[in-house]
Scaffold this active site. Sequence first.
Site, short mmCIF file in Angstrom:
data_model
loop_
_atom_site.label_atom_id
_atom_site.label_comp_id
_atom_site.label_asym_id
_atom_site.label_seq_id
_atom_site.Cartn_x
_atom_site.Cartn_y
_atom_site.Cartn_z
N GLY A 138 22.08 0.16 33.75
CA GLY A 138 23.17 0.06 32.78
C GLY A 138 23.10 -1.22 31.98
O GLY A 138 23.36 -1.24 30.77
N LEU A 165 0.84 -1.20 0.00
CA LEU A 165 0.00 0.00 0.00
C LEU A 165 0.88 1.27 0.00
O LEU A 165 0.76 2.12 -0.88
CB LEU A 165 -0.92 -0.01 1.24
CG LEU A 165 -1.74 1.25 1.51
CD1 LEU A 165 -2.75 1.50 0.40
CD2 LEU A 165 -2.49 1.13 2.87
N GLU A 173 1.20 0.15 10.10
CA GLU A 173 -0.23 -0.16 9.96
C GLU A 173 -1.10 0.98 10.49
O GLU A 173 -2.07 0.76 11.21
CB GLU A 173 -0.59 -1.50 10.62
CG GLU A 173 -0.13 -2.63 9.71
CD GLU A 173 -0.85 -3.94 9.91
OE1 GLU A 173 -0.13 -4.93 9.89
OE2 GLU A 173 -2.07 -3.96 10.04
N GLY A 187 1.68 7.80 2.68
CA GLY A 187 1.86 7.09 3.94
C GLY A 187 0.55 7.12 4.68
O GLY A 187 -0.38 6.37 4.37
#
Lengths: 396, 259, 382
Positions: free
Chosen positions: C340, C124, C363, C130
């Site tokens: 850490g 797509l 998605e 987008g």
Amino acid sequence: MLRVDAEQCIGCGACEEQCAFGAIVVKDGCAVVGDSCTLCGSCVDVCEAEALHIEEGPGREAADLSAWQGIWVFAEFRHGQVAPVTYELLGVGRRLADQRGVPLSAVLPGSGVRGECDALIAAGADTVYLVDDPALVQYREDVYGRVLEELIRCYQPEVVLAGATAIGRSVIPQVATRLGAGLTADCTGLDIRPGDGTLLQTRPAFGGNIMATIECPDTRPQMATVRPKVMAPAEPDPDRSGEVVEVEIAPEHLSSRVEVLETVVSESEQVNIQEVEVLVAGGRGLEGEKGFALIRELAEELGGAVAASRAAVDAGWISYPHQVGQTGKTVCPKLYIACGISGAIQHAVGMQSAEVVVAINRDENAPIFNIATYGLVGDLFEVVPLLARKIQEMKK
Amino acid sequence: MELLVCIKQVPDAKDVRLDPRTNTLAREGVESIMNPFDRHALEEAVRLKEAHGGTVTALSMGPPQAEAVLREAIACGADRGVLVSDRAFAGADTWATSYTLARAIDTIGSFDLILCGKQAIDGDTAQVGPGLAARMNLPYVTCVQKTRDVVDGGIEVERMMDDGYDVVRLPLPALLTVVKDINEPRVPSLKGKMKARKADIPVLSAADIGAEEACIGLAGSPTRVVNVFSPEPRGDRKIFTGTAEEQVDQLIEHLRDFL
Amino acid sequence: MDYFLTEEQEMIVETAREIAREKIIPVRAELDEKNEFAASILEDIARADLFGIFVPEEYGGLGGGCFEIVLALEELAKGCVGVATTFAASALGIFPVLIAGNEEQKQKYLPDIAAGSRWAAFGLTEANAGSDASGIQTTAVLDGDEWVLNGTKQWITNGGEAQIYTIVALTDPSKGARGASIFIVEDGDPGFSYGKKEDKMGIRSSATRELIMQDCRIPRDRLVGRKGTGFITVMKTLDVSRPGIASLGVGLGQAALDEAVTYAKQRVQFGKPIIGFQAIQHMLADMATQVEAARALVYAAARHIDAHPKNMSKVSSMCKVFATDMAMKVTVDAVQVLGGYGYMKEYPVEKMMRDAKILQIYEGTNQIQRNVIGQELNKEYA
């Protein structure tokens, strides 16, 4: 069947705690035996109330044990030499034979192996049964098995020992099966019981968590495979004399259904961890391949090789030939440094005969410290590089 | 190709620890699992079936609860499972076990190839496979690390040795024991699990397989366990204290001979 | 919490969990470091029949729905979101065929998808399309008995690895979104090729690649559904697929929580395990609560969708937003609990934190999801 005498049982639970198979539980103040009982008998030993008994059904008929005499060692020959374990077997075999007052013999099947007889005699054999035939040039289970079986049937030794090598562990079980003989795998200790002269075979059992002593009361020969590198090799005495008995085997026993097409000696395992004097071994605590880089550096500084616990091999951090322990190799280097290895007994059985064991682990309660000569409690990611650096400094 | 795999249910050894206080086995939370080597034997059988057709039968000898490993075997691709179970089998050593398995195999059918794991992790004897081959008069190879080909009624395999490997060809029917390098076992499939859930697992008793009483269980075992004990700890140990650097210095002091 | 799974659903969970434990976790760090596609793990997933869970039984699948996919993805994501993304993307790629395909297309493609012998991908996104899918520039023109496709798809998950691609292209550019249609393009079709492979922050064991169609000719019967209905199918597809992405967040959040609690019990500072400190306890408590809340919402949404309601966009978007925002927060907190060590690659939580970020982006970004929810609210209260 394991029988519980309900009158005697005090429900103390000692048997339940002892049973390695979870087969016995205390219910309503009395021990109850389940289906997973293997009749190992360890509960019988711990029962202070003497409430447990193993009852045997009609057993095999006892053979005429006195017809079987002498201690035999299977001499394994491969790639032009007798396997080192053979000399270890001759060492322990000599001791057993002397205790029993019987001769020690080596059985040497192979092709072009005649020249090895003297060395076997020097290492303690009174007799060498030599089967030198081109049909034996390659190791094939069925032919080697048939040859051993024929010799054993003919000469009737009371004890047959073989190395717990790839070959020994493959060929011996079929021979024992066909002879109806008892066989104990992978022994780490062998002794003669004073009195009746029975062979007592000790081996790690149940993943090495316990040691078990096994005997074959009613059958002969008593057969055992013995872990390489556990017994001290015999000191050769070139002045010893002995007899070489050359045996012809009927051709039908030398034909095989198995065909060896090719023999490949692996190049990749450059270092055999059983042969080096210093081993630096890593376990789960190394947390990954990067951890192994640390111990590799330390091993290099010490001129040694890298070994591993099963956990590390299973995790894919290092290959199987480096594995030490119950399902890996047994090693006895002068110095064994265990880094991040908890020291479960499965590992311990593979390295506890090392001369000096150094354990580095951040868990001060780790069982590895029980078998260590020296223990360092701390973070191996700090200790190992520091140790490597200090050794390097010292060498300068 | 008719394939049979021998499978043993064992305690998961990696969970088993010796309790340092009581010196007995700490069994809590120890699960029963399919012997890891047998899992590889099963996978190899299923792959051979996928490549050459036929069926895979999983056979186990053990207590009734060992049925679980047979269901697992079906979930992993076996077509059926058969359990040999009888209190009379208790205490069997490898000799009596190979006898019992051989009788059971004779009872359930005939097979082109029998696969076993190299050894079981509870006993580590590696004796049942070769023993079974001897009982059934089958050619066999132990420690197989690869099956190369099945052709002309034979099978070509690589057998792991201490120093490399042999390429071996043997005619079928035959028996192989396999090492872990032979394959990467699959995870049981969903369809397999559904099949396993519904599967009927026949249970054969000593009488069903026509076993002689003197050859099974403890009575049929030439070996006897006469003593069980814990390995001894090392006596002269020294645990260092202090910072990492202090401990390392002490160690180096003690190890001078080696350095 | 007991979510009252059926025996079959329990089996799916167990199977996916075994795959994660046996096949994914041992290699995930290596796949991540090498940016390597996990083809062999997909084969394991296929052999375990997991690819069949969302395919109807008549095509060789197990006939499950959105909830079954959610259960499987959650467990796979506990192992590695990259691998789980590959699985999810294959489902996404074939959904258009399931939703709008004709019988011949279903017969042709679904059995292979169920068997896991072929994987799918969904095409797509483009450079200029987008969040705004109406910016699509790929076109499809009928020429005799063939469609001719031209255009480039960007950041396509499973690109170059899948064999079946569902491509959104404009058949009538003048109509904008209303002129879009969906086509099946197969690996090896003339004029179809792959562009550059992306080097990503996270989910590095998944393949992300450009799809290039240059006079790509495909047979006429590859059109999925009627011409011009492409966008409706896309929306329906995303409605069904979003809970899957949400469940990746749940699995990832759970895995990060597991690591954090385990570490907090082991790590000793000031003379006691750090889990004994309230500052840590409260963090862990919040993490656990958020994971459970997300799971409950995702499961409820998936079950809602499986009941085939008329409108599912709102709950679908809600669970995606909530669970993926949760995953980001919980993974960041997990790194914090490990301190850490958490920042180092020796521990898995730093990868989890990197992997989490994409869940808020792909998605449909979480901003777009909120748009969807907002628009639905607007409609509901009309």
